[in-house]
Design an enzyme around this catalytic site. Structure first.
Site, PDB file in Angstrom:
ATOM      1  CE1 TYR A 217     -12.575  -6.854   0.897  1.00  0.00           C
ATOM      2  CE2 TYR A 217     -11.044  -7.290  -0.903  1.00  0.00           C
ATOM      3  CZ  TYR A 217     -11.334  -6.701   0.317  1.00  0.00           C
ATOM      4  OH  TYR A 217     -10.377  -5.955   0.960  1.00  0.00           O
TER       5      TYR A 217
ATOM      6  N   PRO B 239      -3.394  -6.642  -4.137  1.00  0.00           N
ATOM      7  CG  PRO B 239      -4.266  -4.877  -5.362  1.00  0.00           C
ATOM      8  CD  PRO B 239      -3.312  -6.005  -5.449  1.00  0.00           C
TER       9      PRO B 239
ATOM     10  CG  HIS C 210     -15.269  -0.340   7.185  1.00  0.00           C
ATOM     11  ND1 HIS C 210     -15.424  -0.657   5.862  1.00  0.00           N
ATOM     12  CD2 HIS C 210     -15.679   0.950   7.308  1.00  0.00           C
ATOM     13  CE1 HIS C 210     -15.928   0.385   5.202  1.00  0.00           C
ATOM     14  NE2 HIS C 210     -16.078   1.381   6.064  1.00  0.00           N
TER      15      HIS C 210
ATOM     16  CE1 TYR D 113     -10.055  -5.934   5.580  1.00  0.00           C
ATOM     17  CE2 TYR D 113      -9.816  -7.409   3.708  1.00  0.00           C
ATOM     18  CZ  TYR D 113     -10.100  -6.155   4.228  1.00  0.00           C
ATOM     19  OH  TYR D 113     -10.411  -5.109   3.374  1.00  0.00           O
TER      20      TYR D 113
ATOM     21  CE  LYS E  37      -3.683  -8.508   5.719  1.00  0.00           C
ATOM     22  NZ  LYS E  37      -4.430  -7.419   6.332  1.00  0.00           N
TER      23      LYS E  37
HETATM   24  P1  FAS Z   1       5.839   3.344  -2.609  1.00  0.00           P
HETATM   25  O1  FAS Z   1       5.988   2.730  -3.967  1.00  0.00           O
HETATM   26  O2  FAS Z   1       4.512   3.874  -2.175  1.00  0.00           O
HETATM   27  O3  FAS Z   1       6.865   4.546  -2.441  1.00  0.00           O
HETATM   28  C1  FAS Z   1       8.178   4.463  -2.966  1.00  0.00           C
HETATM   29  C2  FAS Z   1       8.653   5.872  -3.242  1.00  0.00           C
HETATM   30  O4  FAS Z   1      10.010   5.791  -3.708  1.00  0.00           O
HETATM   31  C3  FAS Z   1       7.846   6.546  -4.338  1.00  0.00           C
HETATM   32  O5  FAS Z   1       7.446   7.835  -3.920  1.00  0.00           O
HETATM   33  C4  FAS Z   1       8.816   6.631  -5.520  1.00  0.00           C
HETATM   34  O6  FAS Z   1       8.622   7.784  -6.302  1.00  0.00           O
HETATM   35  C5  FAS Z   1      10.155   6.651  -4.823  1.00  0.00           C
HETATM   36  N1  FAS Z   1      11.257   6.148  -5.644  1.00  0.00           N
HETATM   37  C6  FAS Z   1      11.226   5.118  -6.517  1.00  0.00           C
HETATM   38  N2  FAS Z   1      12.434   4.961  -7.091  1.00  0.00           N
HETATM   39  C7  FAS Z   1      13.249   5.922  -6.557  1.00  0.00           C
HETATM   40  C8  FAS Z   1      14.609   6.272  -6.740  1.00  0.00           C
HETATM   41  N3  FAS Z   1      15.372   5.617  -7.597  1.00  0.00           N
HETATM   42  N4  FAS Z   1      15.112   7.305  -6.035  1.00  0.00           N
HETATM   43  C9  FAS Z   1      14.318   7.984  -5.153  1.00  0.00           C
HETATM   44  N5  FAS Z   1      13.010   7.700  -4.923  1.00  0.00           N
HETATM   45  C10 FAS Z   1      12.497   6.676  -5.640  1.00  0.00           C
HETATM   46  N6  FAS Z   1      -1.927  -1.616  -1.387  1.00  0.00           N
HETATM   47  C11 FAS Z   1      -3.088  -1.840  -0.740  1.00  0.00           C
HETATM   48  O7  FAS Z   1      -3.048  -2.235   0.429  1.00  0.00           O
HETATM   49  N7  FAS Z   1      -4.296  -1.636  -1.378  1.00  0.00           N
HETATM   50  C12 FAS Z   1      -4.364  -1.174  -2.674  1.00  0.00           C
HETATM   51  O8  FAS Z   1      -5.447  -0.989  -3.232  1.00  0.00           O
HETATM   52  C13 FAS Z   1      -3.179  -0.913  -3.380  1.00  0.00           C
HETATM   53  N8  FAS Z   1      -3.206  -0.426  -4.675  1.00  0.00           N
HETATM   54  C14 FAS Z   1      -2.017  -0.201  -5.336  1.00  0.00           C
HETATM   55  C15 FAS Z   1      -1.993   0.295  -6.669  1.00  0.00           C
HETATM   56  C16 FAS Z   1      -0.772   0.500  -7.342  1.00  0.00           C
HETATM   57  C17 FAS Z   1      -0.757   1.039  -8.771  1.00  0.00           C
HETATM   58  C18 FAS Z   1       0.448   0.210  -6.696  1.00  0.00           C
HETATM   59  C19 FAS Z   1       1.773   0.402  -7.415  1.00  0.00           C
HETATM   60  C20 FAS Z   1       0.434  -0.266  -5.378  1.00  0.00           C
HETATM   61  C21 FAS Z   1      -0.795  -0.461  -4.691  1.00  0.00           C
HETATM   62  N9  FAS Z   1      -0.839  -0.923  -3.359  1.00  0.00           N
HETATM   63  C22 FAS Z   1      -1.978  -1.153  -2.690  1.00  0.00           C
HETATM   64  C23 FAS Z   1       0.353  -1.154  -2.643  1.00  0.00           C
HETATM   65  C24 FAS Z   1       0.827   0.184  -2.163  1.00  0.00           C
HETATM   66  O9  FAS Z   1      -0.144   0.777  -1.364  1.00  0.00           O
HETATM   67  C25 FAS Z   1       2.137  -0.061  -1.473  1.00  0.00           C
HETATM   68  O10 FAS Z   1       2.070  -1.181  -0.611  1.00  0.00           O
HETATM   69  C26 FAS Z   1       2.629   1.130  -0.718  1.00  0.00           C
HETATM   70  O11 FAS Z   1       2.642   2.223  -1.593  1.00  0.00           O
HETATM   71  C27 FAS Z   1       4.006   0.777  -0.175  1.00  0.00           C
HETATM   72  O12 FAS Z   1       4.601   1.933   0.248  1.00  0.00           O
HETATM   73  P2  FAS Z   1       6.174   2.162   0.009  1.00  0.00           P
HETATM   74  O13 FAS Z   1       6.903   0.945   0.399  1.00  0.00           O
HETATM   75  O14 FAS Z   1       6.468   3.466   0.638  1.00  0.00           O
HETATM   76  O15 FAS Z   1       6.361   2.237  -1.576  1.00  0.00           O
HETATM   77  C1  PHB Z   2      -8.997   0.408  -1.707  1.00  0.00           C
HETATM   78  O1  PHB Z   2      -9.911   1.031  -1.125  1.00  0.00           O
HETATM   79  O2  PHB Z   2      -8.230   0.956  -2.531  1.00  0.00           O
HETATM   80  C2  PHB Z   2      -8.801  -1.053  -1.391  1.00  0.00           C
HETATM   81  C3  PHB Z   2      -9.479  -1.613  -0.320  1.00  0.00           C
HETATM   82  C4  PHB Z   2      -9.297  -2.956  -0.029  1.00  0.00           C
HETATM   83  C5  PHB Z   2      -8.448  -3.717  -0.826  1.00  0.00           C
HETATM   84  C6  PHB Z   2      -7.760  -3.146  -1.901  1.00  0.00           C
HETATM   85  C7  PHB Z   2      -7.942  -1.797  -2.184  1.00  0.00           C
HETATM   86  O3  PHB Z   2      -8.267  -5.042  -0.548  1.00  0.00           O
END
Ligand code: FAS
Ligand code: PHB
Length: 385
Positions: free
Chosen positions: A196, A288, A72, A380, A292
């Site tokens: 957006y 989000p 993109h 971005y 980032k």
């Molecule tokens: P994660 O949370 O992905 O991974 C942590 C892992 O640790 C999980 O598998 C969990 O099960 C495990 N864990 C937790 N507690 C534990 C314990 N006590 N013992 C062992 N394991 C344990 N970012 C974007 O850029 N765009 C988005 O659209 C976006 N949407 C999101 C929506 C939601 C609902 C959430 C919660 C986050 C979103 N994020 C988004 C942010 C997301 O992408 C995170 O930045 C990303 O998952 C970060 O990765 P990790 O640091 O690996 O954490």
């Molecule tokens: C997504 O595709 O999930 C997405 C993309 C851009 C964002 C947040 C989420 O800023």
């Protein structure tokens, strides 16, 4: 059992760190509380900065990303129907790649060489200031893993940060009075780039996972429940927040995933406590809006992996001693950008008419300033590590 680095969490941060340490010949074990299928079932991020793409290449897991990732060169902002395209490539000579977090996680899981313990219950961290160890329960047996270091990659609700004495930790937090209701649908995206949208009814985002799978979000109040939202209600609300030609072009269908994510800005400082290091969502959360979260997790892990490789290969502690300060410098810049994008594009009833006028002025300034558009674009696509 013993290993050199115990990694808690098999999300993108933990899996990427494990992969980089595997490739460097550093023994590591990942301990994850959920099953692999559960981890893969979480629908989250969708946009990769070039730094994250480069890290996937370094990790030798970028084959599918190269084949399926969507380049993109820009994104659209829409403000009460007025459109502005931010031309990343034209403004800063860089682009982003659309490739879902689920696919990043799958690629890393498939390449995993080290030991991963899934469905580990009651994970606990021990003596991270002295002789660190991790324990967990599985199939009625309590296991203990002695290690040199622990990487807390267990997300916002994990055990790692929670194990640090409160007096050793400083946290910074802003919660937002809304969340994102997201839907995944097997229909072609409404546009070839992301949109957006700011609307008086609330924020909306048109994103995608491939040319046949789309991801959409609408801003909802924090107390909203996903069961109150039929697919039809979601599509009707999304159309109301998009400009007429985009609303007309929207291809709708049955949701294959629908969930609400709360929005918050959060940072914990420092990121090192003796032999325990925090990385990814365990250390920070961004709304989000700036895409980032996943990318910050990747940049934390790149810094931490290099520090650990330097430690074991060159017996130098310079990298691990500098990890927290170096990672936090980049984390705070991403926090700022994510907060700014969120402040520009969401409705904040509490700020009243003046707040909305300021948002409109911000958009109008952006529309008329090449310099302002360059600032948005360079943040971005990802600031240098
Ligand atoms: P994660 O949370 O992905 O991974 C942590 C892992 O640790 C999980 O598998 C969990 O099960 C495990 N864990 C937790 N507690 C534990 C314990 N006590 N013992 C062992 N394991 C344990 N970012 C974007 O850029 N765009 C988005 O659209 C976006 N949407 C999101 C929506 C939601 C609902 C959430 C919660 C986050 C979103 N994020 C988004 C942010 C997301 O992408 C995170 O930045 C990303 O998952 C970060 O990765 P990790 O640091 O690996 O954490
Ligand atoms: C997504 O595709 O999930 C997405 C993309 C851009 C964002 C947040 C989420 O800023």
């Amino acid at each position: 059992m013993r290993t050199q680095v115990a990694i808690i969490g098999a999300g993108p941060a933990g899996l990427m760190l494990g992969r980089l340490l595997d490739l460097a010949g550093i023994d590591n074990v990942i301990i994850e509380r959920k099953s692999a299928d559960y981890v893969l079932g979480r629908i989250r991020a969708g946009v990769l900065e070039q730094g994250s793409v480069d890290l996937m290449e370094r990790a030798q897991v970028a084959g599918r990303l190269r084949a399926e990732g969507l380049i993109h060169h820009g994104t659209d902002l829409s403000f009460d129907g007025d459109r502005l395209r931010i031309d990343f490539t034209g403004l800063v000579g860089k682009h982003v790649t659309v490739y879902g977090q689920t696919e990043v996680t799958r690629d890393l899981m498939e390449a995993r060489q080290g030991n991963t313990i899934y469905e580990a219950g009651n994970v606990a961290i021990h003596d991270f200031d002295g002789n660190p160890a991790v324990s967990w329960e599985r199939d009625g047996v309590t296991h203990r893993l002695d290690c040199d270091y622990i990487a807390g990659c267990d997300g916002y609700h994990g055990v790692s940060r929670a194990s640090v004495p409160q007096e050793a930790l400083t946290t910074f937090e802003r919660t937002y009075p809304f969340g994102w209701l997201g839907i995944l649908v097997d229909k072609p995206p409404v546009a070839h780039e992301l949109i957006y949208a700011h609307h008086e009814r609330g924020f909306a985002l048109c994103s995608q996972r491939s040319n046949t799978r789309s991801r959409y979000y609408v801003q909802v109040p924090t107390d909203e429940k996903v069961e109150n939202w039929s697919d039809d209600r979601f599509w009707d609300e999304l159309r109301l927040r998009l400009n007429p030609e985009t609303a007309e072009a929207l291809q709708t269908g049955p949701s294959i995933e629908k969930s609400i994510a709360p929005l918050r800005s959060f940072v914990a400082e420092p990121l090192r406590f003796g032999k325990l290091f925090l990385a990814g969502d365990a250390a920070h959360i961004v709304p989000p809006t700036g895409a980032k979260g996943l990318n910050l997790a990747m940049s934390d892990v790149a810094i931490l992996a290099d520090a650990m490789i330097e430690l074991y290969a060159e017996k130098s502690a310079a990298g691990i001693d500098n990890y927290s300060q170096r990672a936090l410098a980049r984390i705070w810049k991403a926090e700022r950008f994510s907060w700014w994008m969120t402040s520009l594009l969401h409705t904040f009833p509490e700020t009243g008419r003046f707040g909305r006028r300021i948002q409109r002025a911000e958009f109008d300034y952006l529309s008329g300033s090449h310099a302002a558009q360059q600032v948005l674009a360079e943040n971005y696509v990802g600031l240098p590590a």
